[in-house]
Scaffold this motif. Structure first.
Motif, short mmCIF file in Angstrom:
data_model
loop_
_atom_site.label_atom_id
_atom_site.label_comp_id
_atom_site.label_asym_id
_atom_site.label_seq_id
_atom_site.Cartn_x
_atom_site.Cartn_y
_atom_site.Cartn_z
N GLN A 345 85.64 67.35 60.15
CA GLN A 345 85.66 67.02 58.85
C GLN A 345 84.38 66.73 58.32
N LEU A 346 83.85 65.57 59.09
CA LEU A 346 82.48 65.12 58.50
C LEU A 346 81.40 66.00 58.26
N GLU A 347 81.47 66.90 59.34
CA GLU A 347 80.59 67.85 59.19
C GLU A 347 80.41 68.85 57.59
N MET A 348 81.60 68.66 57.25
CA MET A 348 81.80 69.51 56.06
C MET A 348 81.80 68.46 54.61
N THR A 349 81.83 67.02 55.00
CA THR A 349 81.69 66.15 53.87
C THR A 349 80.18 65.69 53.23
N TRP A 350 80.13 65.77 51.95
CA TRP A 350 78.86 65.59 51.40
C TRP A 350 78.01 66.77 51.49
N GLY A 351 78.49 67.96 51.65
CA GLY A 351 77.83 69.12 52.06
C GLY A 351 77.66 69.64 53.49
N ASP A 352 78.14 70.81 53.76
CA ASP A 352 77.99 71.15 55.34
C ASP A 352 76.53 71.39 55.65
N THR A 353 76.47 72.11 56.92
CA THR A 353 75.12 72.18 57.62
C THR A 353 74.32 73.04 56.96
N LEU A 354 74.97 74.38 56.56
CA LEU A 354 74.28 75.29 55.71
C LEU A 354 73.78 75.02 54.36
N HIS A 355 74.64 74.26 53.70
CA HIS A 355 74.20 73.62 52.46
C HIS A 355 72.93 72.92 52.27
N HIS A 356 72.83 71.96 53.15
CA HIS A 356 71.95 71.20 53.50
C HIS A 356 70.62 71.94 54.12
N LEU A 357 70.82 72.74 54.95
CA LEU A 357 69.67 73.61 55.29
C LEU A 357 68.94 74.33 54.01
N GLY A 358 69.87 74.83 53.33
CA GLY A 358 69.49 75.42 51.88
C GLY A 358 68.49 74.41 51.06
N GLU A 359 69.14 73.13 50.98
CA GLU A 359 68.42 72.04 50.38
C GLU A 359 67.02 71.78 50.98
N VAL A 360 67.00 71.67 52.38
CA VAL A 360 65.96 71.21 53.03
C VAL A 360 64.75 72.56 52.68
N SER A 361 65.20 73.91 52.74
CA SER A 361 64.43 74.91 52.35
C SER A 361 63.71 74.87 51.09
N ALA A 362 64.80 74.48 50.10
CA ALA A 362 64.54 74.59 48.74
C ALA A 362 63.23 73.31 48.43
N ARG A 363 63.36 72.20 49.00
CA ARG A 363 62.49 71.26 48.89
C ARG A 363 61.39 71.19 49.83
N MET A 364 61.20 72.19 50.49
CA MET A 364 60.20 72.18 51.60
C MET A 364 58.65 72.45 50.66
N GLN A 365 57.89 71.59 50.97
CA GLN A 365 56.50 71.59 50.29
C GLN A 365 55.72 73.06 50.93
N ASP A 366 54.58 73.46 50.40
CA ASP A 366 53.85 74.44 50.56
C ASP A 366 53.37 74.40 51.91
N THR A 367 53.08 73.30 52.48
CA THR A 367 52.43 73.19 53.86
C THR A 367 53.49 72.98 54.80
N ALA A 368 54.77 72.53 54.36
CA ALA A 368 55.88 72.10 55.17
C ALA A 368 55.44 70.92 55.88
N GLY A 369 54.48 70.07 55.51
CA GLY A 369 54.05 68.98 56.07
C GLY A 369 53.51 68.90 57.25
N VAL A 370 52.83 70.18 57.55
CA VAL A 370 51.97 70.37 58.83
C VAL A 370 50.80 70.02 58.63
N PHE A 371 50.30 70.43 57.24
CA PHE A 371 48.71 70.05 56.82
C PHE A 371 48.52 69.24 55.88
N ALA A 372 47.61 68.65 55.75
CA ALA A 372 47.52 67.61 54.72
C ALA A 372 46.89 68.25 53.36
#
Length: 372
Positions: A345-372
């Protein structure tokens, strides 16, 4: 970076752990589940420990602690599978302290700190799924002292039929705003038990008196969600820690072919994988709590990242524990089945894993934090 806890934090952890061990055994939890999933007596005991006022500012009769102390407490409550939604007190304290007018703070925060008032966030609607910007509830100016009236249906409100007030997002002149709605005329609830044994309710607001907290409702909701994610991340770490301990104990006790099954290399590898997932979850729980005071964009990215890892870890640890216990892992009389249901149940609370994977993808910066 120093991740050692202070003496005060260790003392807090010990006090909560001692209460869980002595006052909240598995048998008491099962009785609370059978009675509906929420116990005001337990809520009062949490208040006596100071936990309902843990993050309430000292000027408002609270203890004035921060995110790390809240994390420590939630971990210990997770080890005991405590049903009462203490995370709601953390959310209410932060939102009221950050957005409420002084008179409203003075009315509600001391009551929250003393455990006299349960204030629940009522934001989920069927059409919204996990999106915070989707809201059909509406508010408009009213004639009463509260200033507004609010109408709409909110689902899955934690302990919603026991709450004394609600934090409710609603549309006001087309924009999303956040309101405090005291329970009273125009508020109807339908309570039910959830999969993990806790209590939730559908709450119908029909021109209920509402007090405006902020016209920046989406920003306030995002903060509330991030506080919720950090809380359940810490809670889940406690659940997984106990799940692993019980599983190891079982493997050391259960015998096949005259030897403990803990001696079987294949099972030892699976336990090692469970331990790895637990430690990954623990590190991301720390990360989530430490990022709660970061700027909003940074905070949102961090909490979604944490929820992705926690989702993977919770699913893996819960499923492995059930499998390693064999047939008894799914019986209601054995605690592992309750760990499994809670983690699922906790895995689905406040957004499940797939939802937050989408959130991470949408907020990923152009360099993905790899390059300055």
């Amino acid at each position: 970076m120093d991740f050692d806890f202070s003496d005060d934090q260790l003392a807090l952890r010990e006090a909560v752990a001692r209460w869980v061990e002595k006052a909240y055994p598995f048998e008491r939890r099962r009785a609370i589940v059978a009675a509906g999933g929420f116990d005001r007596g337990v809520w009062a005991e949490l208040a006596e420990l100071g936990l309902t006022g843990l993050t309430v500012p000292e000027d408002d009769a609270g203890l004035g602690y921060g995110a790390v102390e809240a994390m420590v407490v939630m971990e210990e409550l997770g080890r005991g599978l405590v049903l009462e939604p203490l995370a709601q007190a953390t959310i209410a304290a932060r939102l009221l302290a950050g957005y409420a007018e002084p008179a409203l703070r003075a009315e509600w925060l001391p009551r929250l700190a003393r455990g006299e008032a349960l204030i629940a966030l009522a934001h989920q609607e069927r059409r919204a799924r996990y999106r915070l910007d989707v809201c059909d509830a509406e508010a408009q100016a009213g004639d009463g002292a509260a200033g507004y009236v609010l109408s709409g249906l909110k689902n899955l409100v934690p302990a919603g039929d026991h709450a004394d007030a609600y934090l409710v997002p609603a549309r006001l002149d087309g924009a999303l705003a956040l309101f405090l709605v005291p329970r009273g005329t125009g508020v109807a609830t339908r309570g039910y038990g959830t999969q993990d044994g806790s209590r939730a309710a559908d709450v119908q607001f029909d021109r209920a008196a509402a007090i405006l907290l902020t016209g920046e409702g989406l920003a306030a909701l995002e903060l509330a969600q991030d506080l919720g994610i950090a809380s359940i991340a810490a809670y889940a770490v406690g659940v997984m820690d106990r799940t692993l301990a019980v599983t190891v104990e079982y493997l050391n006790t259960r015998k096949q072919f005259g030897v403990p099954i803990a001696s079987f290399q294949a099972l030892r590898h699976r336990v090692a994988d469970m331990k790895m997932q637990l430690e990954l979850a623990r590190s991301m729980s720390y990360y989530a709590s430490l990022k709660l005071n970061a700027p909003a964009d940074e905070r949102r990215r961090a909490l979604s990242r944490a929820k992705v890892q926690l989702g993977h870890s919770m699913r893996f640890v819960g499923q492995q524990a059930v499998q390693l216990h064999g047939g008894i892992g799914v019986t209601d009389e054995y605690i592992v089945s309750h760990y499994f249901k809670t983690l699922t149940q906790l895995e689905m609370t406040w957004g499940d894993t797939l939802h937050h994977l989408g959130e991470v993808s949408a907020r990923m910066q152009d360099t993905a934090g790899v390059f300055a």
